[in-house]
Design a protein around this motif. Structure first.
Motif, PDB file in Angstrom:
ATOM      1  N   UNK A  35     -19.924   1.599  70.956  1.00  0.00           N
ATOM      2  CA  UNK A  35     -18.757   0.720  70.937  1.00  0.00           C
ATOM      3  C   UNK A  35     -17.792   1.090  72.035  1.00  0.00           C
ATOM      4  N   UNK A  36     -17.512   0.150  72.911  1.00  0.00           N
ATOM      5  CA  UNK A  36     -16.497   0.350  73.948  1.00  0.00           C
ATOM      6  C   UNK A  36     -15.129  -0.006  73.389  1.00  0.00           C
ATOM      7  N   UNK A  37     -14.097   0.540  73.990  1.00  0.00           N
ATOM      8  CA  UNK A  37     -12.735   0.188  73.594  1.00  0.00           C
ATOM      9  C   UNK A  37     -12.528  -1.312  73.759  1.00  0.00           C
ATOM     10  N   UNK A  38     -11.860  -1.922  72.793  1.00  0.00           N
ATOM     11  CA  UNK A  38     -11.625  -3.364  72.845  1.00  0.00           C
ATOM     12  C   UNK A  38     -10.815  -3.727  74.089  1.00  0.00           C
ATOM     13  N   UNK A  39     -11.242  -4.811  74.716  1.00  0.00           N
ATOM     14  CA  UNK A  39     -10.526  -5.288  75.896  1.00  0.00           C
ATOM     15  C   UNK A  39     -11.000  -4.683  77.197  1.00  0.00           C
ATOM     16  N   UNK A  40     -11.928  -3.718  77.141  1.00  0.00           N
ATOM     17  CA  UNK A  40     -12.454  -3.126  78.368  1.00  0.00           C
ATOM     18  C   UNK A  40     -13.600  -3.998  78.900  1.00  0.00           C
ATOM     19  N   UNK A  41     -13.904  -3.889  80.188  1.00  0.00           N
ATOM     20  CA  UNK A  41     -14.993  -4.703  80.750  1.00  0.00           C
ATOM     21  C   UNK A  41     -16.353  -4.402  80.136  1.00  0.00           C
ATOM     22  N   UNK A  42     -16.516  -3.209  79.556  1.00  0.00           N
ATOM     23  CA  UNK A  42     -17.823  -2.800  79.052  1.00  0.00           C
ATOM     24  C   UNK A  42     -18.122  -3.342  77.658  1.00  0.00           C
ATOM     25  N   UNK A  43     -17.094  -3.884  76.992  1.00  0.00           N
ATOM     26  CA  UNK A  43     -17.292  -4.363  75.629  1.00  0.00           C
ATOM     27  C   UNK A  43     -18.392  -5.428  75.566  1.00  0.00           C
ATOM     28  N   UNK A  44     -18.443  -6.290  76.574  1.00  0.00           N
ATOM     29  CA  UNK A  44     -19.423  -7.383  76.560  1.00  0.00           C
ATOM     30  C   UNK A  44     -20.853  -6.868  76.717  1.00  0.00           C
ATOM     31  N   UNK A  45     -21.028  -5.609  77.137  1.00  0.00           N
ATOM     32  CA  UNK A  45     -22.362  -5.050  77.329  1.00  0.00           C
ATOM     33  C   UNK A  45     -22.950  -4.423  76.074  1.00  0.00           C
ATOM     34  N   UNK A  46     -22.113  -4.117  75.092  1.00  0.00           N
ATOM     35  CA  UNK A  46     -22.610  -3.388  73.924  1.00  0.00           C
ATOM     36  C   UNK A  46     -22.474  -4.162  72.614  1.00  0.00           C
ATOM     37  N   UNK A  47     -21.732  -5.249  72.598  1.00  0.00           N
ATOM     38  CA  UNK A  47     -21.535  -6.013  71.374  1.00  0.00           C
ATOM     39  C   UNK A  47     -22.659  -7.018  71.100  1.00  0.00           C
ATOM     40  N   UNK A  48     -23.199  -7.736  72.085  1.00  0.00           N
ATOM     41  CA  UNK A  48     -24.141  -8.829  71.792  1.00  0.00           C
ATOM     42  C   UNK A  48     -25.410  -8.386  71.070  1.00  0.00           C
ATOM     43  N   UNK A  49     -26.020  -9.334  70.391  1.00  0.00           N
ATOM     44  CA  UNK A  49     -27.311  -9.083  69.749  1.00  0.00           C
ATOM     45  C   UNK A  49     -28.339  -8.570  70.747  1.00  0.00           C
ATOM     46  N   UNK A  50     -28.318  -9.089  71.957  1.00  0.00           N
ATOM     47  CA  UNK A  50     -29.288  -8.697  72.982  1.00  0.00           C
ATOM     48  C   UNK A  50     -29.191  -7.225  73.360  1.00  0.00           C
ATOM     49  N   UNK A  51     -28.083  -6.567  73.017  1.00  0.00           N
ATOM     50  CA  UNK A  51     -27.912  -5.146  73.324  1.00  0.00           C
ATOM     51  C   UNK A  51     -28.456  -4.245  72.220  1.00  0.00           C
ATOM     52  N   UNK A  52     -28.965  -4.822  71.141  1.00  0.00           N
ATOM     53  CA  UNK A  52     -29.407  -4.046  69.990  1.00  0.00           C
ATOM     54  C   UNK A  52     -30.914  -4.128  69.797  1.00  0.00           C
ATOM     55  N   UNK A  53     -31.425  -3.214  68.993  1.00  0.00           N
ATOM     56  CA  UNK A  53     -32.872  -3.103  68.777  1.00  0.00           C
ATOM     57  C   UNK A  53     -33.304  -4.003  67.628  1.00  0.00           C
ATOM     58  N   UNK A  54     -33.273  -5.284  67.906  1.00  0.00           N
ATOM     59  CA  UNK A  54     -33.624  -6.303  66.922  1.00  0.00           C
ATOM     60  C   UNK A  54     -34.071  -7.552  67.666  1.00  0.00           C
ATOM     61  N   UNK A  55     -34.290  -8.645  66.938  1.00  0.00           N
ATOM     62  CA  UNK A  55     -34.676  -9.915  67.549  1.00  0.00           C
ATOM     63  C   UNK A  55     -33.438 -10.662  68.024  1.00  0.00           C
ATOM     64  N   UNK A  56     -33.518 -11.222  69.219  1.00  0.00           N
ATOM     65  CA  UNK A  56     -32.459 -12.074  69.767  1.00  0.00           C
ATOM     66  C   UNK A  56     -33.091 -13.402  70.160  1.00  0.00           C
TER      67      UNK A  56
END
Length: 211
Positions: A35-56
């Protein structure tokens, strides 16, 4: 060891239902992006389903509906878990995981079965988010992590017609972001669709022959 997320209720969190995280021989090999700090540029890289070990599906985020744990069994020779989830409109996901324990000299490994049912042509991605330093390589359709010591893993689809892609990703802890890699398997078709994945953990730098 494995962590499997099949939450019956959804509060504050990420769209990562049915995610699997794997730990073997002293190392978390398949991990969560953090989890990146809210409002940082990196937040969009770790929140989406595509960033997790599951089906997207269709490169979009899952809904925040709850999942259903259909079974959880632990026995002498194997563990089994079965979870289901409606992650997208008119589409259901089901993940079944068997962990075969070492017995009579046989190795231990995970078998993960993902099934997707629904309508319309879809872009269906199976992702595995690797820990920092995994430096994966693909050998004859099998992904191999290459840590010089400790826990490693071989990751392979039973259906070898679908080949892995190694894509850039990251792990975040507040404002600290570390680059890593994600393994992606993709099918473009109308459901039903599925993936069967074997994950074979091993200790040390030399991969075993499990063909």
């Amino acid at each position: 060891q494995m962590f499997f997320k099949c939450a019956t209720t959804r509060g504050h969190g990420h769209p990562d239902q049915l995610e699997a995280i794997i730990y073997a021989y002293g190392r978390e090999i398949i991990t969560d992006p953090g989890m990146a700090s809210y409002g940082t540029p990196w937040e969009v890289n770790v929140v989406p389903t595509s960033a997790h070990s599951t089906i997207c599906v269709d490169e979009k985020n899952q809904s925040f509906a709850g999942g259903t744990e259909k079974a959880w069994v632990s026995a002498k020779g194997a563990d089994f878990v079965d979870g289901e989830f409606q992650g997208y409109k008119d589409l259901y996901q089901r993940r079944q995981i068997v962990f075969l324990k070492p017995m009579a000299g046989a190795p231990d490994y995970w078998l993960i079965r993902d099934d997707i049912t629904g309508v319309e042509n879809r872009k269906i991605d199976l992702n595995f988010h690797l820990s920092e330093g995994a430096n994966p390589k693909v050998v004859s359709g099998t992904v191999q992590t290459t840590y010089p010591s400790g826990g490693n893993a071989l990751i392979r689809l039973v259906d070898q017609s679908v080949q892995p892609e190694i894509v850039d990703s990251s792990i975040a802890v507040l404002t600290t972001v570390t680059p890593t890699k994600t393994i992606r398997y993709r099918k473009e078709q109308a459901p039903p669709a599925g993936f069967a994945t074997i994950i074979f953990p091993y200790n040390g730098a030399t991969a075993p022959n499990v063909a």
